[in-house]
Structure formats: structure tokens, C-alpha cells
Design a protein around this motif. Structure first.
Motif, PDB file in Angstrom:
ATOM      1  N   ARG A  63       0.813  -1.220   0.000  1.00 20.90           N
ATOM      2  CA  ARG A  63       0.000   0.000   0.000  1.00 20.90           C
ATOM      3  C   ARG A  63       0.851   1.279   0.000  1.00 20.90           C
ATOM      4  O   ARG A  63       0.687   2.180   0.816  1.00 20.90           O
ATOM      5  CB  ARG A  63      -0.969  -0.005   1.195  1.00 20.90           C
ATOM      6  N   ARG A  64       1.766   1.317  -0.958  1.00 18.47           N
ATOM      7  CA  ARG A  64       2.594   2.499  -1.189  1.00 18.47           C
ATOM      8  C   ARG A  64       3.059   2.456  -2.644  1.00 18.47           C
ATOM      9  O   ARG A  64       2.898   1.436  -3.318  1.00 18.47           O
ATOM     10  CB  ARG A  64       3.769   2.527  -0.215  1.00 18.47           C
ATOM     11  N   PRO A  65       3.590   3.541  -3.180  1.00 17.42           N
ATOM     12  CA  PRO A  65       3.933   3.545  -4.609  1.00 17.42           C
ATOM     13  C   PRO A  65       4.918   2.445  -4.983  1.00 17.42           C
ATOM     14  O   PRO A  65       5.962   2.277  -4.335  1.00 17.42           O
ATOM     15  CB  PRO A  65       4.551   4.933  -4.802  1.00 17.42           C
ATOM     16  N   ALA A  86      -1.357  -5.883 -20.620  1.00 20.86           N
ATOM     17  CA  ALA A  86      -2.010  -6.198 -19.350  1.00 20.86           C
ATOM     18  C   ALA A  86      -1.456  -5.342 -18.217  1.00 20.86           C
ATOM     19  O   ALA A  86      -2.225  -4.831 -17.379  1.00 20.86           O
ATOM     20  CB  ALA A  86      -1.839  -7.682 -19.021  1.00 20.86           C
ATOM     21  N   VAL A  87      -0.142  -5.145 -18.161  1.00 18.95           N
ATOM     22  CA  VAL A  87       0.404  -4.345 -17.067  1.00 18.95           C
ATOM     23  C   VAL A  87       0.121  -2.852 -17.282  1.00 18.95           C
ATOM     24  O   VAL A  87      -0.020  -2.105 -16.311  1.00 18.95           O
ATOM     25  CB  VAL A  87       1.912  -4.585 -16.858  1.00 18.95           C
ATOM     26  N   GLN A  88       0.002  -2.439 -18.542  1.00 23.49           N
ATOM     27  CA  GLN A  88      -0.404  -1.053 -18.798  1.00 23.49           C
ATOM     28  C   GLN A  88      -1.817  -0.809 -18.267  1.00 23.49           C
ATOM     29  O   GLN A  88      -2.085   0.207 -17.610  1.00 23.49           O
ATOM     30  CB  GLN A  88      -0.339  -0.770 -20.296  1.00 23.49           C
ATOM     31  N   GLU A  89      -2.720  -1.743 -18.534  1.00 26.55           N
ATOM     32  CA  GLU A  89      -4.089  -1.623 -18.032  1.00 26.55           C
ATOM     33  C   GLU A  89      -4.101  -1.652 -16.506  1.00 26.55           C
ATOM     34  O   GLU A  89      -4.824  -0.863 -15.859  1.00 26.55           O
ATOM     35  CB  GLU A  89      -4.932  -2.759 -18.595  1.00 26.55           C
ATOM     36  N   LEU A  90      -3.318  -2.549 -15.926  1.00 26.89           N
ATOM     37  CA  LEU A  90      -3.221  -2.640 -14.471  1.00 26.89           C
ATOM     38  C   LEU A  90      -2.721  -1.320 -13.881  1.00 26.89           C
ATOM     39  O   LEU A  90      -3.280  -0.808 -12.905  1.00 26.89           O
ATOM     40  CB  LEU A  90      -2.274  -3.778 -14.096  1.00 26.89           C
ATOM     41  N   SER A  91      -1.687  -0.772 -14.472  1.00 27.73           N
ATOM     42  CA  SER A  91      -1.097   0.463 -13.974  1.00 27.73           C
ATOM     43  C   SER A  91      -2.085   1.621 -14.035  1.00 27.73           C
ATOM     44  O   SER A  91      -2.165   2.445 -13.117  1.00 27.73           O
ATOM     45  CB  SER A  91       0.161   0.791 -14.782  1.00 27.73           C
ATOM     46  N   GLN A  92      -2.847   1.691 -15.094  1.00 26.56           N
ATOM     47  CA  GLN A  92      -3.808   2.778 -15.250  1.00 26.56           C
ATOM     48  C   GLN A  92      -4.936   2.694 -14.224  1.00 26.56           C
ATOM     49  O   GLN A  92      -5.472   3.725 -13.795  1.00 26.56           O
ATOM     50  CB  GLN A  92      -4.381   2.762 -16.664  1.00 26.56           C
ATOM     51  N   LEU A  97       0.361   0.861  -8.214  1.00 26.13           N
ATOM     52  CA  LEU A  97       1.251   0.231  -9.185  1.00 26.13           C
ATOM     53  C   LEU A  97       1.453   1.130 -10.405  1.00 26.13           C
ATOM     54  O   LEU A  97       0.478   1.620 -10.986  1.00 26.13           O
ATOM     55  CB  LEU A  97       0.684  -1.116  -9.640  1.00 26.13           C
ATOM     56  N   ARG A  98       2.722   1.304 -10.804  1.00 29.58           N
ATOM     57  CA  ARG A  98       3.028   2.116 -11.970  1.00 29.58           C
ATOM     58  C   ARG A  98       4.091   1.421 -12.819  1.00 29.58           C
ATOM     59  O   ARG A  98       5.217   1.196 -12.375  1.00 29.58           O
ATOM     60  CB  ARG A  98       3.537   3.499 -11.548  1.00 29.58           C
ATOM     61  N   ALA A 102       5.592   3.632 -19.152  1.00 34.39           N
ATOM     62  CA  ALA A 102       4.452   4.492 -19.485  1.00 34.39           C
ATOM     63  C   ALA A 102       4.438   5.787 -18.671  1.00 34.39           C
ATOM     64  O   ALA A 102       3.553   6.622 -18.876  1.00 34.39           O
ATOM     65  CB  ALA A 102       3.142   3.731 -19.253  1.00 34.39           C
ATOM     66  N   GLN A 103       5.426   5.977 -17.785  1.00 34.72           N
ATOM     67  CA  GLN A 103       5.389   7.112 -16.871  1.00 34.72           C
ATOM     68  C   GLN A 103       6.293   8.267 -17.286  1.00 34.72           C
ATOM     69  O   GLN A 103       6.182   9.363 -16.735  1.00 34.72           O
ATOM     70  CB  GLN A 103       5.797   6.672 -15.459  1.00 34.72           C
ATOM     71  N   GLY A 104       7.216   8.039 -18.224  1.00 32.92           N
ATOM     72  CA  GLY A 104       8.163   9.094 -18.559  1.00 32.92           C
ATOM     73  C   GLY A 104       9.134   9.314 -17.415  1.00 32.92           C
ATOM     74  O   GLY A 104       9.800   8.378 -16.954  1.00 32.92           O
TER      75      GLY A 104
END
Length: 270
Positions: A63-65, A86-92, A97-98, A102-104
Motif C-alpha cells: 500500500r505504497r507507490p 495487461a500491465v499497462q491496463e493494471l497500472s492505469q 502500481l506504476r 508508461a510514466q516518462g
């Protein structure tokens, strides 16, 4: 908890939770006990079949970044394209979770930025395309299956170039915004960081355990930004080590043992 003057950044890599038949609760307890403000996962969390459930489990427990990249094992018995989607969808959809590609550039503190990409061994260092080493990657990852040797090395080069293009795009921006940069990746970007049993990997293995394309970009950018400091966190080889490539370019390679996931390090960030 962490003091107000520093952020505690926990770095994990090659935890291979699919091999952890027992002791999962103990591992999560040890990680939580380290009191991280931020968690970095450098790839090879699981396989295509279970990487998403494992990431969910880590999110629920910590429960933290959590910023992560993918490693080659995360695509085993699956597809690079499908796992990334799948991980892109999860991250969004996730609060914590990031997926870093996809975050730059991510702000960690006023002076420190973070960027990342899993990268890929691009077949260029050591013996290059003459290498006869065969990895399970070439039989368990859809995009690498059924290829001739020439086709395989073309595909490896393309994957390595993709990672290099990502860092070519984002690392100069990170340098313009932050004095210090953390770069999370899976594959060592330099010969000196690709280690096996405490030694630099031999020329037969190097094409499959290092990414020259990414290393070339990092050298170029950091040579042009001597006032910045870059720390690269990588894994893949399961053998720990540290090396300074330039005065402002330091690489840490994480160690790992199947069935015994552990914390690599707590980095204290101003």
C-alpha cells in the motif's frame, strides 16, 4: 517510519515469485518491515501466467507507490505484446502500481527523478551473432519462438533499440529537471555490469545478458550532462556488482537466487 529528510526507496529485482512455494508471507513481512516510502521492482517478478496476480499481491500488502519494469521471465509462456498491454491496463487502474515505461520521468524528490524500461539483451556485445548460447527465452516467449538464428538476432536488436529509444527520449528531460536520476532496468547496459558468479560474463554469454544499445545512449547523454548523476539499477544476471562507467554514471547489478527473493538495498533519497 522514514525521517522527513529522506525518502526510503526499496529496490527489488529478479524475485521470481513463481518459485516461492513457501515463505511468501515472510518475504512480504520483511519488505514491509524495511519501511519503504517507494518500492522499485526491476523485472522478473513472475511469468506471463502470474505476474499480474503477484503485482496485485504486492500492492495489497505494501500500500505504497510501486514502480516496476518487466524482465524476460515475465513473458515466459506468453507474449511480450500481451503482457505489456495487461500491465499497462493494471497500472492505469491501480492506486499504487506504476509501469515505468508508461510514466516518462517521475519526481521522487526535489533533486531526484526516476525513469525506467525493462530493456532487452540485444545480441551485440561479446561474440554477438556468432554466439551459440540458447536461452529458454527463445522457446517460451511467443515473439522469439520458431526463429532462425539470423531472425532471432534481428529481433533481439529491435527490442534493444526500442529500449534505447525510450532512454534517448526521457533521460535528457530527467537531466534538465533533476540533479540526480535513478534509472530502473532489467538488463545490464554495459559489459562491466553483466556479471556471472562474481566475474564479467564471458563473450559467449554477453550477447544474451547485456544491451549495448542502451549503454551507448547512457554514455552519450551523461557525457553531455557532467553536472548530473545517474544511478542505474539492473539485474537479469543474478550476480551482484557495482561499477562506475563515468564519474557521473554508476551501475548497480542485483543478485538473486531462485526461491529466495530478497531486498537488494534501501536507497536514501534527499
Amino acid at each position: 517510519m522514514a525521517s522527513s529528510s529522506h525518502k526510503r526507496v526499496a529496490w527489488l529485482t529478479d524475485i521470481h515469485l513463481e518459485f516461492l512455494e513457501a515463505g511468501m508471507a515472510a518475504f512480504l513481512d520483511r519488505l514491509a518491515a524495511s519501511e519503504p516510502d517507494i518500492v522499485l521492482i526491476g523485472g522478473d517478478t513472475g511469468t506471463a501466467r502470474d505476474v499480474i496476480p503477484f503485482l496485485y499481491m504486492l500492492e495489497k500488502s505494501l500500500r505504497r507507490p510501486i514502480y516496476f519494469v518487466l524482465g524476460n521471465h515475465d513473458f515466459y509462456r506468453g507474449s511480450i505484446r500481451q503482457v505489456r498491454a495487461a500491465v499497462q491496463e493494471l497500472s492505469q487502474a491501480s492506486r499504487w502500481l506504476r509501469w515505468l515505461p508508461a510514466q516518462g520521468v517521475v519526481r521522487i524528490s526535489d533533486t531526484t527523478g526516476l525513469l525506467g524500461h525493462g530493456s532487452w539483451a540485444d545480441g551485440r556485445l561479446g561474440n554477438g551473432r556468432r554466439s551459440l548460447v540458447e536461452l529458454n527465452d527463445y522457446y517460451y516467449i511467443q515473439e522469439l519462438m520458431g526463429l532462425s538464428r539470423e531472425e532471432r538476432f534481428e529481433r533481439l536488436a529491435t527490442l534493444g533499440d526500442e529500449a534505447a529509444a525510450h532512454f534517448r527520449r526521457w533521460l535528457p528531460e530527467a537531466c534538465s529537471r533533476f540533479r540526480d536520476i535513478l534509472l530502473l532496468t532489467h538488463v545490464p547496459p554495459f559489459r562491466e555490469a553483466s556479471r556471472h558468479k562474481g566475474q564479467i560474463s564471458d563473450d559467449e554469454s554477453l550477447p544474451h545478458f547485456s544491451c549495448q544499445a542502451v549503454g551507448d545512449v547512457l554514455l552519450d547523454v551523461m557525457t553531455r550532462h557532467p553536472e548530473n548523476r545517474l544511478t542505474v539499477l539492473c539485474g537479469h544476471t543474478h550476480s551482484p556488482g557495482e561499477v562506475s562507467i563515468l564519474p557521473n554514471l554508476h551501475v548497480k547489478t542485483g543478485g538473486a537466487e531462485y526461491g529466495r527473493p530478497d531486498l537488494q538495498e534501501i536507497l536514501l533519497i534527499d
